[in-house]
Design a protein around this motif. Structure first.
Motif, PDB file in Angstrom:
ATOM      1  N   THR A  34       0.817  -1.204   0.000  1.00 57.17           N
ATOM      2  CA  THR A  34       0.000   0.000   0.000  1.00 57.17           C
ATOM      3  C   THR A  34       0.856   1.261   0.000  1.00 57.17           C
ATOM      4  N   ASN A  35       0.472   2.230  -0.809  1.00 55.29           N
ATOM      5  CA  ASN A  35       1.164   3.522  -0.803  1.00 55.29           C
ATOM      6  C   ASN A  35       0.728   4.319   0.413  1.00 55.29           C
ATOM      7  N   THR A  36       1.674   5.018   1.002  1.00 59.08           N
ATOM      8  CA  THR A  36       1.421   5.852   2.168  1.00 59.08           C
ATOM      9  C   THR A  36       1.681   7.299   1.803  1.00 59.08           C
TER      10      THR A  36
ATOM     11  N   TRP B  41       2.269  11.180   3.051  1.00 55.81           N
ATOM     12  CA  TRP B  41       2.770  11.955   4.183  1.00 55.81           C
ATOM     13  C   TRP B  41       2.584  13.429   3.865  1.00 55.81           C
TER      14      TRP B  41
ATOM     15  N   GLU C 296       5.330  10.408  -0.746  1.00 50.52           N
ATOM     16  CA  GLU C 296       4.575   9.165  -0.878  1.00 50.52           C
ATOM     17  C   GLU C 296       5.570   8.024  -0.821  1.00 50.52           C
TER      18      GLU C 296
ATOM     19  N   GLY D 257       4.292   1.647   1.873  1.00 51.91           N
ATOM     20  CA  GLY D 257       4.278   1.374   3.304  1.00 51.91           C
ATOM     21  C   GLY D 257       5.048   2.471   4.009  1.00 51.91           C
ATOM     22  N   ASP D 258       5.942   2.099   4.910  1.00 53.15           N
ATOM     23  CA  ASP D 258       6.786   3.075   5.604  1.00 53.15           C
ATOM     24  C   ASP D 258       8.230   3.032   5.112  1.00 53.15           C
TER      25      ASP D 258
ATOM     26  N   LYS E  92       1.763  11.173   8.715  1.00 53.40           N
ATOM     27  CA  LYS E  92       1.185  10.076   7.928  1.00 53.40           C
ATOM     28  C   LYS E  92      -0.316  10.302   7.800  1.00 53.40           C
TER      29      LYS E  92
ATOM     30  N   ALA F 236      -5.222   6.017   5.589  1.00 52.97           N
ATOM     31  CA  ALA F 236      -5.442   5.298   4.326  1.00 52.97           C
ATOM     32  C   ALA F 236      -6.879   5.493   3.875  1.00 52.97           C
TER      33      ALA F 236
END
Length: 180
Positions: A2-4, A6, A38, A41-42, A173, A176
């Protein structure tokens, strides 16, 4: 993965520059700027960074100098109101050190740059958010962007060609997106 997303926390972020002036240095900052990151994940090594600064927000603590910096001798704010950076790659050097590759556009000129990044980590804050922090440094040659002003009437070089850039940035962050 998944894209995160920020989002920049502008109250805990700053963008500065420094250039040689005759026998000393002049420092300044952009007071209005935005940035997004972006990641997958992290994983910071996957970061895609977009940055924009409002040229009219430049401040060197001298109104006359700030006005001159906005003219065609320097940033040409009337024709180029934004300075932008778009990353092309985040290169991991160590757990805390990265090289951020990207394209810096100033005065309508786009050049490849590589910036040093010190990753401060990811941590929860007292309000239930997750934050990440970065210190970014680098140098550019102002003449690469068409900023040629700096020779006095006597022929003395008033301004150095190299401009040091430093930024401290804190991001939050984002939640989602939930499928409807």
């Amino acid at each position: 993965m998944t894209n995160t997303a920020w989002a920049l926390d502008p109250t805990h972020s700053e963008v500065h520059f420094k250039v040689r002036h005759l026998v000393s240095h002049v420092s300044g900052q952009f007071k209005l700027f935005s940035a997004t990151v972006e990641t997958q994940g992290d994983d910071i090594s996957t970061a895609k960074v977009n940055f924009s600064a409002d040229v009219d927000s430049i401040s060197t603590n001298n109104e006359q100098r700030d006005g001159h910096l906005k003219t065609g001798d320097f940033f040409d704010a009337a024709n180029h109101p934004k300075l932008t950076f778009e990353s092309t790659k985040m290169e991991k050097v160590s757990d805390e050190k990265y090289k951020l590759h990207g394209k810096l556009t100033m005065r309508g000129v786009t050049k490849d740059v590589v910036l040093d990044v010190e990753f401060g980590g990811i941590a929860p804050d007292p309000w239930g958010n997750t934050r990440s922090g970065f210190a970014v440094t680098g140098k550019i040659n102002r003449k690469d962007y068409g900023v040629n002003f700096g020779i006095s009437d006597t022929g003395a070089i008033m301004l150095g060609e190299e401009v040091a850039i430093s930024a401290n940035a804190e991001f939050v962050k984002q939640a989602a997106a939930v499928a409807a």
